[in-house]
Design a protein around this motif. Structure first.
Motif, short mmCIF file in Angstrom:
data_model
loop_
_atom_site.label_atom_id
_atom_site.label_comp_id
_atom_site.label_asym_id
_atom_site.label_seq_id
_atom_site.Cartn_x
_atom_site.Cartn_y
_atom_site.Cartn_z
N SER A 130 0.82 -1.21 0.00
CA SER A 130 0.00 0.00 0.00
C SER A 130 0.85 1.26 0.00
O SER A 130 0.52 2.25 -0.67
CB SER A 130 -0.93 0.01 1.22
N LEU A 131 1.96 1.24 0.72
CA LEU A 131 2.85 2.41 0.72
C LEU A 131 3.44 2.66 -0.65
O LEU A 131 3.65 3.81 -1.05
CB LEU A 131 3.97 2.21 1.74
N ALA A 132 3.72 1.58 -1.39
CA ALA A 132 4.26 1.73 -2.74
C ALA A 132 3.20 2.24 -3.72
O ALA A 132 3.48 3.07 -4.58
CB ALA A 132 4.83 0.40 -3.22
N LEU A 133 1.97 1.73 -3.55
CA LEU A 133 0.92 2.03 -4.52
C LEU A 133 0.27 3.39 -4.30
O LEU A 133 -0.17 4.03 -5.26
CB LEU A 133 -0.15 0.93 -4.47
N THR A 134 0.18 3.85 -3.06
CA THR A 134 -0.49 5.13 -2.79
C THR A 134 0.39 6.09 -2.00
O THR A 134 -0.09 7.12 -1.55
CB THR A 134 -1.81 4.92 -2.02
N ASP A 153 4.86 -6.84 -2.74
CA ASP A 153 5.19 -8.21 -2.38
C ASP A 153 4.29 -8.59 -1.21
O ASP A 153 4.47 -8.13 -0.08
CB ASP A 153 6.67 -8.33 -1.98
N VAL A 154 3.30 -9.44 -1.48
CA VAL A 154 2.26 -9.72 -0.49
C VAL A 154 2.76 -10.49 0.73
O VAL A 154 2.04 -10.61 1.72
CB VAL A 154 1.10 -10.50 -1.14
N LYS A 155 3.99 -10.98 0.68
CA LYS A 155 4.48 -11.68 1.87
C LYS A 155 4.84 -10.71 3.00
O LYS A 155 5.04 -11.12 4.14
CB LYS A 155 5.69 -12.56 1.54
N PHE A 156 4.89 -9.42 2.66
CA PHE A 156 5.17 -8.40 3.67
C PHE A 156 3.87 -7.73 4.13
O PHE A 156 2.84 -7.80 3.46
CB PHE A 156 6.11 -7.33 3.11
N GLN A 204 -12.24 -9.80 10.82
CA GLN A 204 -12.28 -10.95 9.92
C GLN A 204 -12.71 -10.54 8.53
O GLN A 204 -12.18 -11.01 7.52
CB GLN A 204 -13.21 -12.03 10.46
N THR A 205 -13.67 -9.63 8.46
CA THR A 205 -14.10 -9.12 7.15
C THR A 205 -12.94 -8.44 6.43
O THR A 205 -12.76 -8.62 5.22
CB THR A 205 -15.26 -8.11 7.33
N GLY A 206 -12.16 -7.68 7.18
CA GLY A 206 -10.99 -7.03 6.59
C GLY A 206 -9.97 -8.01 6.07
O GLY A 206 -9.39 -7.83 4.99
N LEU A 207 -9.73 -9.07 6.84
CA LEU A 207 -8.77 -10.09 6.40
C LEU A 207 -9.25 -10.80 5.15
O LEU A 207 -8.45 -11.18 4.28
CB LEU A 207 -8.54 -11.11 7.53
N ASP A 208 -10.58 -10.99 5.03
CA ASP A 208 -11.15 -11.68 3.87
C ASP A 208 -11.24 -10.78 2.64
O ASP A 208 -11.37 -11.26 1.52
CB ASP A 208 -12.56 -12.20 4.21
N MET A 209 -11.19 -9.48 2.84
CA MET A 209 -11.34 -8.53 1.74
C MET A 209 -10.16 -8.64 0.77
O MET A 209 -9.02 -8.82 1.19
CB MET A 209 -11.42 -7.11 2.32
N HIS A 210 -10.43 -8.55 -0.51
CA HIS A 210 -9.37 -8.61 -1.51
C HIS A 210 -8.38 -7.46 -1.27
O HIS A 210 -8.80 -6.32 -1.03
CB HIS A 210 -9.95 -8.51 -2.91
N PRO A 211 -7.08 -7.73 -1.33
CA PRO A 211 -6.08 -6.68 -1.07
C PRO A 211 -6.24 -5.43 -1.91
O PRO A 211 -5.89 -4.33 -1.47
CB PRO A 211 -4.75 -7.39 -1.37
N LYS A 212 -6.80 -5.55 -3.12
CA LYS A 212 -6.95 -4.38 -3.98
C LYS A 212 -7.88 -3.33 -3.39
O LYS A 212 -7.83 -2.16 -3.75
CB LYS A 212 -7.46 -4.79 -5.36
#
Length: 398
Positions: A46-50, A76-79, A373-381
């Motif tokens: 998110s820091l890289a994208l926005t 890199d989604v592992k971070f 939990q809703t936040g964790l399930d939400m698509h990263p985009k």
């Protein structure tokens, strides 16, 4: 839980996790390595994208001056969603590598450095706090004073002064917000139109909206605001409290007490879930602010602790699933309008709680866990990347 002094922070907008947190980290790095000659900073996810829209690179560069900074951007989604790394150089020698996570509300965690986290409250959930209050025949404000001490009033008084100052400055300022979107400031226009409304309900909605726009536009321009609980959601609480003082005759002392009540709600969310849009979406920011504000309004309406809990629960429940999709990465669209809507919703949630609390089925603790939990399930985009939702379709339109 931590002190309310760690929840409410006074600083520059537009983002607590993207601006304040990285600024604090850069200050630490600068002080630790005073012989550094230059830095390489890698912003992730998110820091890289926005980050550019949120002024992440700007605040880091300003803090590390006069030493030069080179930025890299990586997904890199592992971070962690708000992960960044400082490489510290003295000429050609790498002195140190310091990795940091910005976890929301201006708070940061170092991966290898010592993190000073002081717990002030022994309780972690609303159920535990409520049981303690009922057993000791005290209210939520008195609960705060038990563990924070009497000096918390002085701190909250400073927070209240800044909240008012932010609103008042925003009401006076016209023009266009910084950035490519060229968003017109609307707070003063809303304030002027509020004077011409026909009914009290219309007037209340217009005034609360004007105050929320004022604070949020100050945030969007990089002005001085209070995290409540974040920069992106910093317009909700001051809007309603400013209205309660200037149009309902509530005293400054009662407002200070309501800030303590709101802070407990924010602390519970921060402890058991998240207040970061990059982790939980906008439900974690504006949703949390709405819960805090509903609880504050319920307290000012002299409701009981069960009704205060219900007000906070209603406010969060009806923000569940709210995505964070800032257009072009600016904390402007849809963020500013959402603060105004949430301010009005907080008042409505408080009103509902006053006569429906004995029929409720959902606890505040349950809704906090549900939000997380809703936040964790939400698509990263949909979590502060400017890659989906309105941000995506706005780009397609251009």
């Amino acid at each position: 839980m931590q002190s309310l002094r760690k929840l409410y922070k006074i600083g520059h907008g537009p983002s607590s996790s993207h601006t304040m947190g990285p600024g604090f980290a850069a200050e630490f790095v600068k002080n630790k390595h005073q012989n550094a000659t230059h830095y390489v900073v890698t912003l992730y996810n998110s820091l890289a994208l926005t980050g550019k829209g949120h002024l992440t690179d700007t605040i880091i560069e300003q803090t590390l001056r006069p030493k030069p900074v080179t930025f890299k951007f990586n997904v890199d989604v592992k971070f962690h969603p708000n992960y960044f790394v400082f490489e510290v150089f003295e000429h050609d020698t790498l002195l140190d590598t310091i990795s940091v996570r910005s976890i929301g509300g201006g708070d940061i965690l170092f991966d290898k450095e010592e993190n000073h986290i002081e717990m002030v409250y022994p309780h972690q959930s609303f159920d535990e706090i409520k049981a303690y209050c009922l057993a000791n025949n005290i209210n939520l404000y008195q609960y705060v004073k038990v563990f924070e001490g009497v000096s918390i009033d002085d701190f909250l008084g400073e927070i209240w002064q800044q909240l008012q100052s932010t609103v008042e400055k925003g009401l006076k300022t016209e023009g266009v917000l910084p950035g490519d979107l060229k968003v017109q400031r609307k707070a003063k226009t809303l304030m002027d139109r509020a004077k011409a409304t026909e009914t009290e309900a219309q007037k209340q909605n217009r005034l609360v909206s004007a105050y929320a726009f004022a604070a949020s536009e100050e945030n969007g321009s990089g002005g001085i605001i209070v995290t409540a609980p974040t920069c992106g959601a910093s317009g909700v609480l001051p809007a309603v409290l400013y209205y309660m003082k200037h149009h309902q005759g509530i005293s400054d002392q009662k407002i200070i007490e309501s800030l303590a009540v709101a802070g407990i709600i924010g602390n519970i969310i921060k402890t058991n879930a998240t207040i970061s849009g990059a982790v939980g979406g906008c439900q974690a920011e504006v949703g949390s602010a709405c819960s805090m504000t509903a609880a504050a309004h319920a307290y000012l309406s002299e409701l009981e602790i069960e009704q205060i809990e219900y007000a906070a629960e209603i406010a969060m429940e009806h923000h569940l699933g709210l995505t964070c999709d800032p257009i072009d990465g600016y904390v402007q669209i849809p963020c500013i309008e959402r603060n105004a809507v949430a301010g009005i919703r907080a008042i409505n949630a408080s009103g509902l709680s006053g006569f429906l609390s004995d029929t409720r089925k959902i606890s505040f603790d349950m809704i906090v866990h549900t939000m997380y939990q809703t936040g964790l399930d939400m698509h990263p985009k949909y979590k502060e990347t400017a890659e989906a939702g309105m941000a995506y379709f706005y780009k397609q339109k251009k």
